[in-house]
Scaffold this motif. Sequence first.
Motif, PDB file in Angstrom:
ATOM      1  N   THR A   1      58.835  24.874  68.989  1.00  0.00           N
ATOM      2  CA  THR A   1      59.876  24.977  67.971  1.00  0.00           C
ATOM      3  C   THR A   1      59.578  24.072  66.783  1.00  0.00           C
ATOM      4  OG1 THR A   1      61.233  23.327  69.100  1.00  0.00           O
ATOM      5  CG2 THR A   1      61.698  25.651  69.549  1.00  0.00           C
TER       6      THR A   1
ATOM      7  N   ALA B   1      57.308  25.824  64.097  1.00  0.00           N
ATOM      8  CA  ALA B   1      57.894  26.848  63.217  1.00  0.00           C
ATOM      9  C   ALA B   1      58.586  26.158  62.054  1.00  0.00           C
ATOM     10  CB  ALA B   1      58.869  27.715  63.995  1.00  0.00           C
TER      11      ALA B   1
ATOM     12  N   GLU C   1      60.843  30.482  58.823  1.00  0.00           N
ATOM     13  CA  GLU C   1      61.147  31.710  59.553  1.00  0.00           C
ATOM     14  C   GLU C   1      61.352  32.813  58.519  1.00  0.00           C
ATOM     15  OE1 GLU C   1      64.958  33.222  61.767  1.00  0.00           O
ATOM     16  OE2 GLU C   1      63.878  31.775  63.005  1.00  0.00           O
TER      17      GLU C   1
ATOM     18  N   SER D   1      62.462  36.334  57.917  1.00  0.00           N
ATOM     19  CA  SER D   1      63.248  37.358  58.609  1.00  0.00           C
ATOM     20  C   SER D   1      63.044  38.751  58.032  1.00  0.00           C
ATOM     21  CB  SER D   1      64.730  36.996  58.564  1.00  0.00           C
ATOM     22  OG  SER D   1      65.172  36.886  57.235  1.00  0.00           O
TER      23      SER D   1
ATOM     24  N   PHE E   1      63.279  34.459  53.682  1.00  0.00           N
ATOM     25  CA  PHE E   1      62.818  33.398  54.580  1.00  0.00           C
ATOM     26  C   PHE E   1      63.776  32.218  54.559  1.00  0.00           C
ATOM     27  CE2 PHE E   1      61.069  32.511  50.447  1.00  0.00           C
ATOM     28  CZ  PHE E   1      61.137  31.144  50.320  1.00  0.00           C
ATOM     29  N   LYS E   2      63.605  31.372  55.564  1.00  0.00           N
ATOM     30  CA  LYS E   2      64.413  30.162  55.690  1.00  0.00           C
ATOM     31  C   LYS E   2      63.487  28.989  55.960  1.00  0.00           C
ATOM     32  CE  LYS E   2      68.281  28.197  58.233  1.00  0.00           C
ATOM     33  NZ  LYS E   2      69.285  28.422  59.272  1.00  0.00           N
TER      34      LYS E   2
ATOM     35  N   THR F   1      62.836  26.032  57.842  1.00  0.00           N
ATOM     36  CA  THR F   1      63.325  25.436  59.085  1.00  0.00           C
ATOM     37  C   THR F   1      62.730  24.053  59.330  1.00  0.00           C
ATOM     38  OG1 THR F   1      61.604  26.598  60.341  1.00  0.00           O
ATOM     39  CG2 THR F   1      63.771  27.660  60.174  1.00  0.00           C
TER      40      THR F   1
ATOM     41  N   SER G   1      68.193  29.558  52.989  1.00  0.00           N
ATOM     42  CA  SER G   1      67.486  30.840  52.967  1.00  0.00           C
ATOM     43  C   SER G   1      67.232  31.274  51.536  1.00  0.00           C
ATOM     44  CB  SER G   1      68.311  31.906  53.684  1.00  0.00           C
ATOM     45  OG  SER G   1      68.412  31.607  55.044  1.00  0.00           O
TER      46      SER G   1
ATOM     47  N   HIS H   1      56.118  36.555  66.386  1.00  0.00           N
ATOM     48  CA  HIS H   1      57.583  36.560  66.537  1.00  0.00           C
ATOM     49  C   HIS H   1      58.196  35.177  66.324  1.00  0.00           C
ATOM     50  CE1 HIS H   1      57.917  40.725  67.467  1.00  0.00           C
ATOM     51  NE2 HIS H   1      56.958  40.623  68.364  1.00  0.00           N
ATOM     52  N   GLN H   2      57.380  34.146  66.340  1.00  0.00           N
ATOM     53  CA  GLN H   2      57.877  32.806  66.046  1.00  0.00           C
ATOM     54  C   GLN H   2      58.129  32.639  64.541  1.00  0.00           C
ATOM     55  OE1 GLN H   2      55.178  29.810  67.353  1.00  0.00           O
ATOM     56  NE2 GLN H   2      56.541  28.128  66.845  1.00  0.00           N
ATOM     57  N   PHE H   3      57.260  33.214  63.710  1.00  0.00           N
ATOM     58  CA  PHE H   3      57.382  33.078  62.263  1.00  0.00           C
ATOM     59  C   PHE H   3      57.973  34.312  61.598  1.00  0.00           C
ATOM     60  CE2 PHE H   3      54.036  30.218  63.614  1.00  0.00           C
ATOM     61  CZ  PHE H   3      54.450  29.046  63.036  1.00  0.00           C
TER      62      PHE H   3
ATOM     63  N   PRO I   1      60.202  37.090  63.076  1.00  0.00           N
ATOM     64  CA  PRO I   1      60.882  37.627  64.258  1.00  0.00           C
ATOM     65  C   PRO I   1      61.175  39.124  64.216  1.00  0.00           C
ATOM     66  CG  PRO I   1      62.364  36.226  62.992  1.00  0.00           C
ATOM     67  CD  PRO I   1      61.013  36.105  62.372  1.00  0.00           C
TER      68      PRO I   1
END
Length: 166
Positions: A17, A20, A23, A25, A48-49, A51, A104, A148-150, A152
């Motif tokens: 975690t 990452a 993220e 999306s 994107f966000k 994180t 975001s 899927h970590q970056f 999803p």
Amino acid sequence: MKRLMILLALVVAIVTTAAAQVEISRFKFNRDEPLGMYPGRKMIDMKFKNTSDRPMKYLKVYYYAVNAVGDVVSGNDEGLRIEGKEYIKPKILDCMGPFEPGKSYSRYASGVMTTRQKGTLAVPYEVEIIYMQSNDTTRIRINKENIHQFFPKNEWREYNRYNEQL
């Protein structure tokens, strides 16, 4: 022994975690045909966000346009010939911040390619993050295990970026 396994699982979860730092999306091609002109023109749309715990100065996403059979269809004019093969370079979506932690953002690039092929996907290749004040750079290669970590909501598609036809 059981306690050691639980501790090991906890450490692995924290490390994955922490890696990452962004993220993404939404990362896909959309139609970009202003007033019905330029049929087949595509734009890349990204949401994107941040994180991480630090503000980002730049976010660069290197990507390929991959058709339904797994061949790269973008960048044929930009490549290097190595041992009889044509290496196709990835396209870059370059975003300038500052991007604050926990927030975001949405960005897009218009007219990145023209194709009328159905099933063409934007497949991320690498993410580059440059942080504020220190110019620290983090490069993350995207593969089948960490997509899927970056990303999803994106699916992984195997692709061929070597083109012997050129």
